[in-house]
Write an enzyme that holds these catalytic residues in place. Sequence first.
Site, PDB file in Angstrom:
ATOM      1  CD  GLU A 229       7.850  69.409  43.455  1.00 48.51           C
ATOM      2  OE1 GLU A 229       8.420  68.727  44.332  1.00 48.51           O
ATOM      3  OE2 GLU A 229       8.464  70.075  42.619  1.00 48.51           O
ATOM      4  CB  CYS A 263       6.801  66.566  51.065  1.00 45.99           C
ATOM      5  SG  CYS A 263       7.296  68.252  50.729  1.00 45.99           S
TER       6      CYS A 263
END
Length: 455
Positions: A229, A263
Amino acid sequence: MAYQSTNPYDGKILASFDECDGATLEQKIAAADVCFKQVWSRKPFAERADVLSRAAAILRERTDEFARLVTLEMGKLIAQSRAEVELTAAVLDYYAEHGENFLAPEKLPTRSGEALVESSPIGVLFGVEPWNFPYYQVARFAAPNLMAGNVVMVKHASNVPQCALAYERLMQEAGAPSGAYTNLFISKDQVAQVIDDPRVRGVALTGSEAAGAIVAGRAGHNLKKSTMELGGSDAFIVLDDANLDDAVKYAVAGRMRNSGQACTASKRFIVVEAVADAFLTAFTTALGEFKAGDPLDEATKLAPLSSTAALEKLLDQVQRAVDGGALTLMGGGRADHPGAFMQPTVLSGIDRRNPTYNEEFFGPVALFFRVRDEAAAIALANDSPFGLGGSVFTRDIERGKRVASQIETGMVFINRPAMSSPELPFGGIKRSGYGRELSAAGIQEFVNKKLIRVA
Ligand code: NAP
């Protein structure tokens, strides 16, 4: 000291911790392996679910205590820290409630006899986690995997050691047996050693591309499954028929939450010509209201970045963008306040020749792009090495879905910035990584889908 907690608001060192020595690391891996084989994988789902539910209940009972640590260690606004604690509890509850069902044996239609696929745990898993959501990121890895019967070891980011220990204590208090959840204060060399260890069966990392490439490379060398991720540079597309008030409100939220250190923060604002001026004026006005202050004070809007090093990295990146031809429409420097504060910043004029064109800006820096029409917006959104999230603003939901389908990314949100919820899959493509966390998909990453065939 490698694992050190420093308050980014005032620079005070709050705590430091030694790295684990080789013998202690060996003992922890051995304990995890024994726990997996003899205890945890043999427990019925209901008992594992009880541990997760108890952990969720403790988080809710003591939200303020857990939230305060996040704010002190990495600077998040206290209300957002509380929201993170609640989201963490929701992830734990979600897998406690649905895990067994997600992993139920699946009967396959077959020409003769019987065939079924069983989902069995694979062993000790290793997670490398970031500081930006110190509990929630860990829960996304730990909750589904513990529910599946795996045990987990976590190397947390070195600037949030108190949160790392708080999470380990939480799991112990909730009744996890010794070895089911293990925090590791380890060096980068020891990370490699853990990945190489044959008792460790899978590796998950949430963090930067650079760390992802190193950890995924090591896992690949060992032929171990991994999930990554990684970063993103999400497009926030505003079409000509968008509700501009909403677009501006959510653009601000999408860029400024967690001081821009997410993110899936909205990072590239791609606005069609017809509404570009109106959007930009309202957006910069709203960003101008973010004043630096103590993140423990409920009234503060602009929190510090996670560390002075993070601030310096961002300032350098903005400078490189400007040197490469970008225009500073607002901000661009340190906020006028001691501590690791960055001014809300808007840059425009970044084209493919700019050295930062393909980079992620991890902080309150918005890149503004004016485009001719919808097709140009889609093309620009896709002209990125990343593919994590993204947003499309339009009053026409069907149009929004058509645009969403053409964006090369793992998640698209219509009329909202990216958000996450336990039941929605989370993850990206391209240099944003691979694999999914959360939802039914997140519990399937590290299980053996074993075929059992009866002739
Ligand atoms: P980072 O520097 O990559 O750190 C993440 C973790 O990796 C930390 O535990 C770090 O440990 C470790 N690490 C770093 N270099 C390593 C190496 N060479 N070998 C082994 N471990 C290593 O990332 P960050 O700056 O903390 O986090 C921000 C990044 O994470 C951004 O790019 C953001 O977009 C991304 N992120 C992605 C997601 C997602 O779900 N896609 C979610 C959150 C954040 P140390 O602290 O000890 O260096």
